[in-house]
Structures are given as structure tokens and as C-alpha cells.
Design a protein around this motif. Structure first.
Motif, PDB file in Angstrom:
ATOM      1  N   HIS A  66       0.823  -1.216   0.000  1.00 51.21           N
ATOM      2  CA  HIS A  66       0.000   0.000   0.000  1.00 51.21           C
ATOM      3  C   HIS A  66       0.856   1.266   0.000  1.00 51.21           C
ATOM      4  N   HIS A  68       0.780   5.315  -1.645  1.00 56.23           N
ATOM      5  CA  HIS A  68       0.177   6.392  -2.436  1.00 56.23           C
ATOM      6  C   HIS A  68       1.321   7.176  -3.075  1.00 56.23           C
ATOM      7  N   HIS A 229      -9.586   1.097   0.049  1.00 58.23           N
ATOM      8  CA  HIS A 229      -9.449   1.209   1.514  1.00 58.23           C
ATOM      9  C   HIS A 229     -10.719   0.678   2.161  1.00 58.23           C
ATOM     10  N   HIS A 266      -5.824  -1.325   5.268  1.00 55.92           N
ATOM     11  CA  HIS A 266      -6.133  -0.977   6.662  1.00 55.92           C
ATOM     12  C   HIS A 266      -7.029  -2.011   7.341  1.00 55.92           C
ATOM     13  N   ASP A 317       1.680   2.669   3.499  1.00 57.61           N
ATOM     14  CA  ASP A 317       0.681   3.721   3.327  1.00 57.61           C
ATOM     15  C   ASP A 317       1.317   5.094   3.164  1.00 57.61           C
TER      16      ASP A 317
HETATM   17 FE    FE Z   1      -4.043   4.566   1.982  1.00 60.39          FE
END
Ligand code: FE
Ligand code: GUN
Length: 441
Positions: A66, A68, A229, A266, A317
Motif C-alpha cells: 500500500h 500512495h 481502503h 487498513h 501507506d
Molecule cells: Fe491509503
């Protein structure tokens, strides 16, 4: 045909509770980067024999479930805010800047190089809503040789997404998703699918039902990976309960978005019924313990998920988590599991503070960071095993800036524990993906 054979001390974790260590191994790799054989060294001298420098240890490459990508410039920014405010005040304004392809190229080059230097051989990326910038991310991953799964973010909900940063409609969100899939699958040099496209609805609050239905149908049509998510924070979880009348997981199942190749980020507020549904679909979960400490309001029930045989791996993340190394996520996963087990509020009596049986150890944490991630992605990576891809890192305990101190004669379990807790980018001497050397310190 064997392309090269590597002689090395090697260590991997083929199961959550199993470590294998070869003090002196031979690993034969073919021209496609596939491992042909792993065996103890017995004095033979195959063609194209290469040896790790003495003292270095070969580990499977790290699998970050994960990331971004467009949030790289705000690593460590505004993590004191609640998730919804962080998204609206910082993240969406930043992500909207990727309409500028020059900016995208500069940031994505920096990020992919940094992740490779940290030993991340596979990354599952959220990009932004922009098709051209997302294509650039896929190009850069292929050029730098990182195994990557790249998603153009789909988000069209007019209430949750600002007007300056959303898909114009569900139809356009689907069309640009399809265009990215076609682009990545046809990239010159990507015949072995080192880079793959991912269907990426940001999360239910940001997407209309129409868009989610369309993307579910697209997943069935194309067989692509899916990422989104789920059940991240009380706000997000409550929003979906209010809108859909069920949890994220059940809603995603109804949209056709829970597949063998789905990774859910998550999941802190997942209940047993959600975990059962995810397990039955053989979907995976990206556990992101650093980010969760800021945004979740609760700890992910990692042990419960593993005990129910749900596929789980780790995510940084970036930039909800402020550490690019997946080793930081691995040690944080251990720390969080220990805090969940013991509890945290000293005002409560011992025995009432925590949830018994929650802890994981370093073997499980390393498995999550490697083979567990591979299992979640349905890819043959994360282990040294014939038929698997040779994605690996050479760890150098004697690197100049090392905090890792290994003693000859350490038991393998102790050695791995010390690696998980104290190794860092400074120790990553060399990185291979699909048998290709892609980074050297
Ligand atoms: Fe995220
Ligand atoms: N939920 C929707 N978008 C995001 C994001 O960018 N980061 C995190 N952590 N959660 C999200």
C-alpha cells in the motif's frame, strides 16, 4: 536455461511461523528471473557462478502492499489531523497537482528509486486520478525495474470529492481505468507483466454506487487486481454503514470488488463476519501499522485475521505512514500487536487492558513483509523456492551507517529478529527484481 547461480547465505520465511536458513546456498536463476533450484553448496562450480561478499545475507525482496505514490512529497505532513481533514486540506490538493506530468515524472522517479534502495522489490501503488501521470508511474517502474502494480485512482462522488479533484462521471472514471489497463498491458518491454494495472476505487465514500458497479464488472472482465481502503477509521466505517447499511466489506462484495486479486488497505474495524467474507473470497489485507497509529483510532486485529487464514501483508501507506522502509512497518506491526495484547491504559488493572493472544513475533512480521505480501497479490514472490521469481536483497551488516550488529554463531531466529528490529536502508547493499540487478549501494 540457467542465467546465473548465486552462492550466498540466505534466509526466508515460507510460512508465518517458519524460518529457513542456509548458511551457504546455491540459487540457480533462469533468464526470465525464475528460481530453478535452491540447494546447499556442495563444492560444485556451475557456469556463471556469482557469490555474495562474505558476511552479507540474502533475503527475499520486500513487498509493499500500500503506497500512495503522489503523496511522496508530503511524507510526514499533518499527521496530527483526522483522516477526513488530512485528505481535504492536504492530500487532495497535492494529488490534484499531478495534472502536471513534469511534476509527476520528477516525484515518481524519486519515489521508485527510494523504494528500491530500501529493498522494496514489489509495490502496489495508488496513483492519482490522472491517466497521463499514472502512465508515467508505470513507465518509471518498468524502466527502473521494480515489480509494480499501478492503479489510477477512481473517485467521482460529488459530496465527498472536491470539484477540483474528482472524475467527471462514473462513465469517465470507468473509461480512464480501462485506458490505464490497456496501456500497462501493452507497454513495450512489459511482456512478462513486471508492471500490472490495478482497478482502484479510492474508497466507498469517494465513489458513487454507479462507479463501484462499473469497476466490479471491469474486474470480472479483465481479471485485474483490485485495491481500495476499507474500515479504516471510525469516521470512514460509520460513513459506509450509514450510506450502504452494511460494512465496507459486504458492500464491496455486492459490487463484485472482492476477488482473489483484491487488496484491502487498513481494515482496522473489520469484524469477524467481514474477515470470514474476505477469507472466503481469498482477498488480501494490507496492514499499515504506522498510518493506523495516526488515523485509525483502533489497532488492526492482525492475529485474528491470521488465525482465520485471511491473506495479510504489510503496507507503508505513504504518506499516511511516514516511513518508506517496509522494515519499519514490520517492526511497528510487532509493536502494535504487543500493545494490543497488553493494552495501553495504565489506569486499568493488568489483565483488563488488552486482548490476549494478539502478539506476533519477528518471523511472522518478516513473513508478512515478504511471502505474505506475495500470497495476497497472488504472485510467485517472497520466497526462495523453485518456480518463484528471484526478487532479493543483499543485506550488509558491516555497511558504514549500519545499526545492525550480527554476531557469528547467532541462532537464525535471533539473527532474523535483529534484522527486523534494527536493519535499515543503510544495510541494503544490492537489490534484484526478476533476476535483474536494479540497485547497488
Ligand atoms: Fe491509503
Ligand atoms: N482513505 C481514502 N484515501 C486515503 C488516503 O489517501 N490515505 C489513507 N490512509 N486513507 C485513505
Amino acid at each position: 536455461m540457467t542465467a546465473f547461480t548465486l552462492r550466498a547465505a540466505a534466509l526466508h520465511t515460507p510460512a508465518p511461523d517458519r524460518l529457513e536458513y542456509w548458511p551457504d546456498a546455491l540459487i540457480a536463476v533462469d533468464a526470465a528471473g525464475t528460481i530453478e533450484a535452491v540447494q546447499p553448496y556442495g563444492g560444485e562450480t556451475p557456469d556463471n557462478l556469482v557469490a555474495l561478499p562474505p558476511g552479507q545475507i540474502l533475503l527475499p525482496g520486500l513487498v509493499d502492499l500500500h503506497v500512495h505514490a503522489p503523496q511522496w512529497p508530503q511524507l510526514g505532513t499533518a499527521l496530527d489531523l483526522p483522516l477526513e481533514q488530512w485528505l481535504l486540506d492536504f492530500t487532495f490538493p497535492l494529488e490534484s497537482r499531478y495534472a502536471d506530468t513534469g511534476f509527476a515524472a520528477e516525484v515518481y522517479q524519486s519515489l521508485v528509486a527510494a523504494l528500491l534502495a530500501n529493498g522494496t522489490t514489489t509495490a502496489l501503488y495508488f496513483a492519482s486520478i490522472h491517466l497521463p501521470a499514472t502512465q508515467i508511474l508505470a513507465d518509471i517502474c518498468l524502466r527502473l525495474g521494480q515489480r509494480a502494480l499501478v492503479g489510477r485512482v477512481a473517485m467521482d462522488h460529488p459530496e465527498l470529492c472536491p470539484a477540483y479533484y474528482r472524475d467527471a462521471s462514473a462513465v469517465e472514471g470507468e473509461a480512464d481505468t480501462r485506458a490505464l489497463i490497456d496501456y500497462v498491458r501493452a507497454m513495450p518491454g512489459n511482456g512478462a507483466a513486471l508492471v500490472r494495472p490495478v482497478i482502484t476505487p479510492r474508497f466507498i465514500p469517494a465513489c458513487t454506487d454507479d462507479l463501484l458497479h462499473r469497476l466490479g464488472a471491469l474486474a470480472a472482465e479483465t481479471g485485474c487486481h483490485v485495491q481500495t481502503h476499507v474500515s479504516e477509521s471510525d469516521w470512514e466505517h460509520g460513513h459506509v454503514l450509514g450510506r450502504c447499511g452494511c460494512t465496507d466489506t459486504h458492500a464491496l462484495g455486492g459490487f463484485g470488488l472482492l476477488t482473489r486479486r483484491t487488496v484491502l488497505a487498513h481494515g482496522n474495524l473489520l469484524g469477524d463476519a467481514d474477515l470470514a467474507l474476505i477469507g472466503a473470497a481469498q482477498s488480501g489485507i494490507a496492514h499499515c501499522p504506522l498510518s493506523n497509529a495516526y488515523f485509525a483510532g483502533a489497532a488492526f486485529p492482525l492475529r485474528r485475521a491470521l488465525d482465520q487464514a485471511v491473506h495479510v501483508g504489510l503496507g507503508t501507506d505513504i504518506a499516511g505512514g511516514a516511513h518508506p522502509s517496509l522494515l519499519d512497518s514490520a517492526r511497528m506491526a510487532i509493536t502494535v500487536s504487543r500493545m494490543l495484547e497488553s493494552g495501553t491504559d495504565a489506569a486499568l488493572p493488568h489483565g483488563q487492558r488488552g486482548r490476549a493472544g494478539s502478539r506476533i513475533d519477528a518471523v511472522t512480521a518478516f513473513w508478512l513483509a515478504t511471502a505474505g505480501g506475495g500470497q495476497a497479490l497472488d504472485l510467485p514472490i517472497g520466497q526462495f523456492r523453485p518456480g518463484y521469481q528471484f526478487d532479493a536483497i543483499a543485506l550488509d551488516p558491516s555497511a558504514p551507517a549500519s545499526n545492525l550488529y550480527l554476531r557469528a554463531g547467532d541462532a537464525p531466529e535471533r539473527m532474523l529478529e535483529r534484522i527486523v528490529h534494527t536493519a535499515s536502508r543503510a544495510n541494503i547493499a544490492r537489490v534484484w527484481v526478476a533476476g535483474r540487478s536494479v540497485h547497488q549501494a
